[in-house]
Design an enzyme around this catalytic site. Structure first.
Site, PDB file in Angstrom:
ATOM      1  N   MET A   1     -10.661   2.075  -6.005  1.00  0.00           N
ATOM      2  CA  MET A   1     -10.320   1.863  -7.416  1.00  0.00           C
ATOM      3  C   MET A   1     -11.172   2.698  -8.372  1.00  0.00           C
ATOM      4  O   MET A   1     -10.823   2.849  -9.538  1.00  0.00           O
ATOM      5  CB  MET A   1     -10.451   0.383  -7.753  1.00  0.00           C
ATOM      6  CG  MET A   1      -9.458  -0.511  -7.033  1.00  0.00           C
ATOM      7  SD  MET A   1      -7.911  -0.672  -7.934  1.00  0.00           S
ATOM      8  CE  MET A   1      -8.368  -1.968  -9.090  1.00  0.00           C
TER       9      MET A   1
ATOM     10  N   HIS B   1      -8.332   4.285 -11.473  1.00  0.00           N
ATOM     11  CA  HIS B   1      -7.943   2.992 -12.037  1.00  0.00           C
ATOM     12  C   HIS B   1      -9.065   2.393 -12.878  1.00  0.00           C
ATOM     13  O   HIS B   1      -8.839   1.904 -13.989  1.00  0.00           O
ATOM     14  CB  HIS B   1      -7.557   2.024 -10.913  1.00  0.00           C
ATOM     15  CG  HIS B   1      -7.026   0.715 -11.394  1.00  0.00           C
ATOM     16  ND1 HIS B   1      -7.847  -0.293 -11.871  1.00  0.00           N
ATOM     17  CD2 HIS B   1      -5.750   0.240 -11.491  1.00  0.00           C
ATOM     18  CE1 HIS B   1      -7.103  -1.327 -12.232  1.00  0.00           C
ATOM     19  NE2 HIS B   1      -5.824  -1.028 -12.014  1.00  0.00           N
ATOM     20  N   ASP B   2     -10.278   2.428 -12.337  1.00  0.00           N
ATOM     21  CA  ASP B   2     -11.422   1.854 -13.048  1.00  0.00           C
ATOM     22  C   ASP B   2     -12.290   2.917 -13.710  1.00  0.00           C
ATOM     23  O   ASP B   2     -13.372   2.604 -14.214  1.00  0.00           O
ATOM     24  CB  ASP B   2     -12.274   1.030 -12.078  1.00  0.00           C
ATOM     25  CG  ASP B   2     -11.545  -0.206 -11.580  1.00  0.00           C
ATOM     26  OD1 ASP B   2     -10.472  -0.530 -12.124  1.00  0.00           O
ATOM     27  OD2 ASP B   2     -12.046  -0.844 -10.637  1.00  0.00           O
ATOM     28  N   THR B   3     -11.829   4.170 -13.689  1.00  0.00           N
ATOM     29  CA  THR B   3     -12.570   5.258 -14.330  1.00  0.00           C
ATOM     30  C   THR B   3     -11.614   6.002 -15.264  1.00  0.00           C
ATOM     31  O   THR B   3     -11.058   5.403 -16.169  1.00  0.00           O
ATOM     32  CB  THR B   3     -13.173   6.195 -13.261  1.00  0.00           C
ATOM     33  OG1 THR B   3     -12.159   6.561 -12.307  1.00  0.00           O
ATOM     34  CG2 THR B   3     -14.314   5.514 -12.526  1.00  0.00           C
TER      35      THR B   3
END
Length: 407
Positions: A209, A214-216
């Site tokens: 992720m 997605h998380d960056t």
């Protein structure tokens, strides 16, 4: 199998799934499972029309222009073909992943814990008809065949692996097998399979992720892609006759057309086409129809049936792709189905007649045997999903161009 039986299987499957959605297994449970969850790496050497190995790598939630302007992805684009008209299917993430292996998203409009019933066929069933090896590589999957909802980094607590980005583990036709789950592995297995020349001919690669963006963000995922792919593109074993699709699950903005930046890379891309663009209309379903056409496989009878084929393969088969006027096309929401937040009672029924889908090899026998007594839910021969009953994607023009004489 009667429709009532189909629904009973689905209901039982989904009900059982709801009981295991929230907890992460302990490190002790993971270690115990690893003792028996031995990764399997079947190999094969079935010649294809345009490529002998297909690898797709998915990144996350980025608008086309943001990805196209990323410096790292620009460098990769110089080595391949930019697909300028490649579309995701819907929002959010999970239905896009599912669609890419089963040819439908069944109305899924969420990222919940799902298990599709065993009578839903997948791309693995297509590949198995000719003994074409397949596998998945999921970064930081705790062990082969892990079916949990997520698995966090044990040191940092970061979201590493998530089930919603692992399409084949969502299919009971895969997880009910004693063998198939062992072909769903992590990146350690990828490195081992690469080193030992045991990569499958079809694979689905999902970064964690952080690395998938997605998380960056696109800067991070673009750099990860360039760093990860650069040595691989120089590896003669991996790239020889290999087609690599680097794509995104969906756009980051839900209100705009759901077009996603995509590249074709690898040794199967002719040198004369590297650094070029392909404006043909494609969707995530095209990944299935292209694989089917390349290896002369049947269709799942779902939205892969009418999906356009990557030009590299279409040119080999003589297939004429649809042209699509995308002016009013968005593909940013699902049609009703059994997996939506407001579910319908019935599962979508695929085509089972004598249709010659874009791949040209008819419908998978297993699909015909399971669903053949029922009327298809949609006309799956179109290049993108159309639901006239609910006025979804209706009015979007598409047509087959006339072929030039002598071609």
């Amino acid at each position: 199998m009667q429709l009532s039986a189909v629904l009973l299987i689905a209901a039982a499957t989904l009900a059982s799934a709801e009981t295991i959605t929230t907890t992460q297994p302990s490190p002790e449970e993971i270690e115990k499972a690893r003792a028996t969850a031995v990764p399997l790496s079947p190999t094969s050497h079935v010649k294809g029309l345009a490529f002998d190995r297909f690898i797709q790598i998915w990144l996350e939630n980025t608008d086309f222009d943001d990805a196209a302007n990323d410096p790292s992805l620009k460098k990769l684009a110089e080595q391949g073909i930019t697909l300028t008209n490649f579309w995701a299917i819907t929002h959010p993430s999970e239905p896009n992943y599912v669609a890419a292996v089963v040819g439908d998203e069944f109305g899924m409009d969420n990222d919940d814990f799902w298990q599709l019933p065993s009578n839903i066929s997948t791309v693995a069933d297509l590949l198995d008809t000719r003994g074409i090896s397949w596998g998945e590589y999921q970064e930081h999957l705790p062990h082969a065949g892990f079916q949990g909802f997520y698995y966090k980094n044990q040191e940092t607590g970061a979201d590493d692996y998530v089930r919603k980005h692992n399409p084949l583990v969502i299919e009971n036709s895969v997880t009910d097998s004693n063998i198939r789950p062992h072909q769903i592995k992590n990146f350690t297995s990828f490195e081992k399979d690469l080193r030992e020349h045991k990569l499958p001919q079809w694979s689905f690669v999902t970064p964690n992720m952080t690395n998938d963006g997605h998380d960056t963000d696109i800067t991070f995922s673009g750099k990860w892609s360039l760093d990860w792919l650069t040595p691989l593109l120089q590896n003669k074993y991996l790239t020889r006759d290999t087609l690599i699709l680097l794509t995104f699950d969906e756009s980051g903005t839900y209100s705009i057309p759901n077009r996603v930046f995509s590249l074709l890379l690898g040794g199967a891309v002719p040198r004369r086409l590297r650094g070029t663009k392909d404006d043909t209309f494609y969707t995530h379903y095209s990944a299935i129809s292209t694989v089917s056409a390349n290896w002369r496989l049947p269709s799942l009878g779902r939205w892969d049936c009418g999906a356009n084929i990557f030009k590299l393969v279409a040119d080999k088969t003589g297939y004429v792709n649809y042209e699509v006027d995308t002016t009013n096309l968005y593909l940013n929401h699902t049609y009703p189905g059994p997996l939506s937040d407001d579910p319908t009672p019935n599962w979508n029924v695929p085509l089972t007649g004598h249709e010659r889908c874009s791949a040209g090899q008819g419908i998978l026998h297993k699909v015909k045997r399971t669903w053949g007594h029922l009327k298809p839910t949609y006309d799956y021969t179109t290049p993108f999903p159309i639901d006239e009953k609910h006025n979804i994607n209706t009015g979007v023009k598409f047509w087959k161009p006339k072929r030039h004489h002598g071609h």
